[in-house]
Write a protein that holds these residues in place. Structure first.
Motif, PDB file in Angstrom:
ATOM      1  N   LEU A 290      19.735  17.357 -51.959  1.00 21.20           N
ATOM      2  CA  LEU A 290      18.454  18.128 -51.004  1.00 21.20           C
ATOM      3  C   LEU A 290      19.005  18.887 -49.889  1.00 21.20           C
ATOM      4  O   LEU A 290      20.099  18.206 -49.113  1.00 21.20           O
ATOM      5  CB  LEU A 290      17.550  16.970 -50.888  1.00 21.20           C
ATOM      6  N   PRO A 291      18.640  19.749 -49.369  1.00 22.68           N
ATOM      7  CA  PRO A 291      18.941  20.392 -48.129  1.00 22.68           C
ATOM      8  C   PRO A 291      18.532  19.685 -46.757  1.00 22.68           C
ATOM      9  O   PRO A 291      19.171  19.771 -45.971  1.00 22.68           O
ATOM     10  CB  PRO A 291      18.082  21.735 -48.049  1.00 22.68           C
ATOM     11  N   PRO A 330      24.921  23.826 -49.167  1.00 27.64           N
ATOM     12  CA  PRO A 330      23.817  24.062 -50.042  1.00 27.64           C
ATOM     13  C   PRO A 330      24.521  24.122 -51.447  1.00 27.64           C
ATOM     14  O   PRO A 330      25.477  24.680 -51.750  1.00 27.64           O
ATOM     15  CB  PRO A 330      23.275  25.453 -49.682  1.00 27.64           C
ATOM     16  N   ASP A 331      23.784  23.432 -52.466  1.00 26.08           N
ATOM     17  CA  ASP A 331      24.316  23.728 -53.824  1.00 26.08           C
ATOM     18  C   ASP A 331      23.939  24.908 -54.563  1.00 26.08           C
ATOM     19  O   ASP A 331      24.803  25.435 -55.481  1.00 26.08           O
ATOM     20  CB  ASP A 331      23.712  22.561 -54.836  1.00 26.08           C
ATOM     21  N   ASP A 332      23.158  25.679 -54.213  1.00 27.85           N
ATOM     22  CA  ASP A 332      22.415  26.856 -54.822  1.00 27.85           C
ATOM     23  C   ASP A 332      21.719  27.709 -53.880  1.00 27.85           C
ATOM     24  O   ASP A 332      21.688  27.441 -52.684  1.00 27.85           O
ATOM     25  CB  ASP A 332      21.693  26.525 -56.442  1.00 27.85           C
ATOM     26  N   TYR A 337      17.864  29.045 -49.393  1.00 27.78           N
ATOM     27  CA  TYR A 337      16.410  29.350 -49.020  1.00 27.78           C
ATOM     28  C   TYR A 337      15.669  28.349 -48.067  1.00 27.78           C
ATOM     29  O   TYR A 337      15.128  28.664 -47.057  1.00 27.78           O
ATOM     30  CB  TYR A 337      15.502  29.900 -50.196  1.00 27.78           C
ATOM     31  N   LEU A 338      15.725  27.249 -48.346  1.00 27.29           N
ATOM     32  CA  LEU A 338      15.062  26.102 -47.662  1.00 27.29           C
ATOM     33  C   LEU A 338      15.753  26.002 -46.235  1.00 27.29           C
ATOM     34  O   LEU A 338      15.143  25.660 -45.393  1.00 27.29           O
ATOM     35  CB  LEU A 338      15.148  24.706 -48.504  1.00 27.29           C
TER      36      LEU A 338
END
Length: 792
Positions: A290-291, A330-332, A337-338
């Motif tokens: 999670l971000p 970030p994973d993706d 974006y978040l």
């Protein structure tokens, strides 16, 4: 997952070990007293609910001892001639079960001691509908909740939630998360969550340690007259009392936090409970990819002193310190974006209160004094790059405080119970906001306001001699010195009435209606323009007219089936001048809401039907099923047509079961399903403008198409396994809780992420655009939680 395997192995080893050292039961001591005179009731019969042949008789002073009670969750009932049969809240029987005080009310119509088995499915006279009593067993082991209060109530009708994100927003009967209020032992607290959304009531994790909670009364309507400031729900939380005979300690280690709690006494008249918790939730969130990386510490205490038989005083405190950082790995693309718009947050909050209670022959008077405090700061830099000062896009802080004094008198006159009281509060709020706007403009303003609030209330409850008819009538009036409009107390009259009739012993028909008022959030009331003028001084109190009708059927202590229909009409709701969106459709995100120009013109309505079924077999199974079909709509004013609100999920279905195996094993499962919420698409053309993206850090909504799209329905399955060990002087509890074992995912609205490339560098700056990348976003993953608790 490695920790999960370790705990599973540990549980298997414990299950295979020698069980001979475990205790088969513990003694339970207590006293049966008259609620008003506080004197012992001689020779009252005390039984364990659901256990045949378990009765004992109190002595001449009301004291009783049950020599052996099986470990685990139990309730007790007291029966005596001339008194109403009473059922206690649930107690967990351990070596450190506290001294149990059972209060009984006189009832001259009880000419013989009743032998009817008491039912745990109880309703109050004032609120025969739209209230759920959540007991210790529900708090302790309901699957998927991880003992989080806001997640526990999701199992009951009318409570919606968003499967997107890891949050605890209470969305009740189509209302918004800013329309709820909370009380702990009569002391109001502004929010029960860490990382609270200022102006609303949500957050990602509970501020309360559920180990200290005795029982929760959760009202989704038919609010008591002494509980103001809510349009959608009231949560009335009762804490346990300390142990008058022993000093007990409990150490808990879970997947996201570790804590220690204590229960004991300080002398012969004073008891206490206390807890401190430190989270490592950021480790779990990082494991889940999670971000955001939240970290918190919290503490709470309750000290209660019996000055004498008729006077007692209580001190209450609860507080938390929060720090939300960002996961910069970030994973993706979804995490990127978040991260493009999530701010860093820091928060400190506390509530301190003192309550004095006096018991007389026919009255109970309560006087309380409390103070709430919240200090909230957030900051955001473009691309999360803090090395360049000009990258600052948003920075704010808000300091909110509220002091309150309350008085309440409750009088008992046979079949009638009268209640009257008053409250006075002083609210102060200071804020400073910097926000970068499009076209290079900035908003940089501060505000400071303070105002008085007042309220008076009264109600009368009646119960017929045969118990078949119960009625209640009440009225409340609130006012505030914020403006001339809000000071007119007669404009905020809140009448309410309810009735319950039982033509047969196990069947009842219930109805209630009322009007309720709530002042808009202080963040909205304090908003100022460039000339330092209060922009929203014309706002009115928000109003809702609510009605509910239902019927329920009970079969002893085993089965309960209830169906209820409701209708809510929202009036004078603040509407955003810029976006034309009502304030109550916001609040399910981090930060704050209300800091914009608003007018009290929006209206709303929600209506639906709820079904609740409970099946209980003591020491075997607990099965709870609920279903809600409803619609939630709003309009900008009375001339416009209704459109779906942000909370219009249409249906909510929950089914949970907990089965008790021999040797104190239990397995629970919960199936949840919720309809897709409406959403507003993004405006790609406007979002791509550099001047817009650089200010917002994210795409902007196309409010001309507000809520014209809808997400797909969602479901998930949660599992929980518990194992308890009861020894002579200590207990051990282990659990594994798995949320979303089906790995269910929900497709979120497509979003856009700037690549940083300008597609038209030759144009003037006002027309230059970023190249935007389309993102397909999904939400949903398994959330494992493990825990071990030792009481000694």
């Amino acid at each position: 997952m490695k920790r999960l395997y370790i705990l599973a192995i540990a549980m298997a080893i414990c299950a295979a070990s020698d069980m001979s050292a475990q205790s088969q039961g513990y003694p339970v001591k207590g006293r049966v007293i008259d609620r008003l005179t506080r004197e012992g009731i001689p020779y009252a019969a005390v039984i364990i609910v659901g256990v045949d042949g378990s009765g004992v008789a109190a002595d001449s002073t009301g004291l009783f001892t049950i020599p052996t009670v099986k470990p685990g969750i139990n309730q007790f009932s007291a029966i005596q001639l001339g008194y109403r049969t009473v059922v206690t809240p649930e107690y967990k029987i351990t070596p450190y079960t506290p001294f149990i005080e059972i209060e009984m009310d006189q009832d001259p119509t009880e000419l013989a001691a009743s032998s009817v088995r008491p039912s745990p499915f109880l309703r109050s006279v004032e609120s025969p509908v739209s209230v759920r009593v959540i007991s210790l067993g529900d708090i302790d082991k309901i699957p998927g909740a991880n003992k989080d209060i806001a997640r526990i109530v999701r199992s009951y009708p009318g409570v919606s939630y968003s499967p997107i994100g890891y949050r605890n927003d209470l969305i009740v009967r189509g209302g918004g998360p800013s329309e709820n209020t909370f009380f702990i032992d009569g002391i109001e607290i502004p929010n029960i969550n860490h990382f609270a959304t200022q102006g609303a009531t949500g957050g990602p994790v509970s501020l309360l340690n559920s180990d200290l909670i005795r029982e929760i009364s959760f009202y989704t309507g038919s609010f008591p007259s002494n509980r103001g400031g809510a349009l959608s729900s009231v949560m009335d939380i009762s804490l346990k009392d300390g142990n008058l005979e022993k000093q007990a300690f409990k150490v808990s280690i879970g997947a996201s936090e570790a804590g220690i709690s204590a229960s004991g006494h300080m002398g012969p008249k004073t008891t206490y409970i206390a807890s401190v918790r430190q989270s490592y939730l950021q480790l779990l969130f990082k494991l889940l990819g999670l971000p955001m990386l939240p970290n918190y510490i919290d503490g709470q205490f309750k000290i209660k002193t019996k000055i004498n038989e008729r006077n007692e005083i209580m001190f209450l405190g609860i507080g938390g310190i929060d720090n939300l950082r960002l996961n910069m790995d970030p994973d993706d693309k979804g995490d990127e974006y978040l991260l493009s718009y999530l701010p860093k947050l820091k928060q400190e909050t506390f509530t301190a209160g003192i309550s004095y209670k006096h018991f007389s022959e026919m009255h109970i008077q309560t006087m309380s004094l409390s103070y709430n405090y919240l200090n909230n700061r957030s900051v955001k830099y473009r691309n999360n790059d803090e090395s360049i000062p000009d990258n600052l896009t948003q920075k704010s802080w808000g300091l909110d405080g509220k002091a309150q004094v309350r008085f309440e008198n409750r009088s008992y006159y046979g079949a009638w119970t009268l209640r009257e009281g008053a409250e006075l509060s002083w609210r102060h709020y200071s804020s400073q906001v910097f926000r970068k706007l499009a076209d290079g403009y900035t908003a940089d303003y501060g505000s400071k306001i303070n105002y008085l609030g007042w309220g008076i209330f009264t109600s009368a409850d009646y119960k017929s001699p045969n118990g078949k008819l119960r009625t209640s009538f009440g009225i409340r009036a609130d006012g505030s010195s914020y403006s001339k409009n809000t000071a007119k107390i007669w404009k905020q009259l809140s009448p309410r009435a309810s009735i319950s009739y039982s033509p047969w012993e196990n069947w009842s028909f219930n109805a209630s209606a009322g009007m309720y008022h709530q002042l808009p959030p202080v963040t909205a009331l304090s908003f100022r323009n460039a000339n330092n003028e209060l922009v929203n001084s014309g706002l009115d109190y928000m109003r809702v007219i609510s009605a509910a009708i239902g019927t329920d059927w009970k079969f002893r202590e085993r089965l309960f089936i209830g169906i209820e229909g409701f209708y809510k009409q929202f009036l004078d709701i603040p509407l955003s001048v810029e976006t034309n969106i009502p304030l109550t459709c916001l609040g399910a995100d981090y930060g704050s809401i209300g800091e914009e120009a608003l007018i009290s013109s929006a209206q709303g309505r929600s209506y639906g039907v709820e079904l609740l079924a409970k099946w209980l077999i003591p020491d075997k199974i607990s099965l709870v099923g609920s279903a809600t079909l409803y619609k939630s709509e709003f309009r900008s004013d009375r001339k416009e047509p209704y459109i779906p609100s942000a909370w219009d999920n249409r249906f909510i279905i929950n089914l949970s079961a907990i089965y008790q195996f021999p040797r104190y094993w239990s397995i629970g499962a919960k199936i949840s399903s919720i309809g897709g919420a409406p959403y507003t698409p993004y405006d790609k053309e406007t979002s791509s403008l550099k001047r817009v993206w650089d200010a917002a850090g994210r795409p902007v909504y196309d409010y001309l198409r507000y809520n014209q799209e809808r997400l797909a329905p969602y479901y998930q399955i949660d599992l929980r396994v518990d194992k308890d060990f009861y020894f002579n002087k200590w207990t051990l509890s282990l659990y594994v809780d798995l949320q979303n074992v089906t790995f269910s995912k929900i497709r979120q609205p497509d979003a856009y992420l700037s690549t940083g490339n300008t597609v038209n560098p030759e144009d003037i700056p006002q027309l230059q655009k970023y190249e935007l990348e389309v993102l397909e976003l999904y939400s949903g993953t398994i959330v494992p939680s493990i825990g071990i608790t030792v009481e000694f």
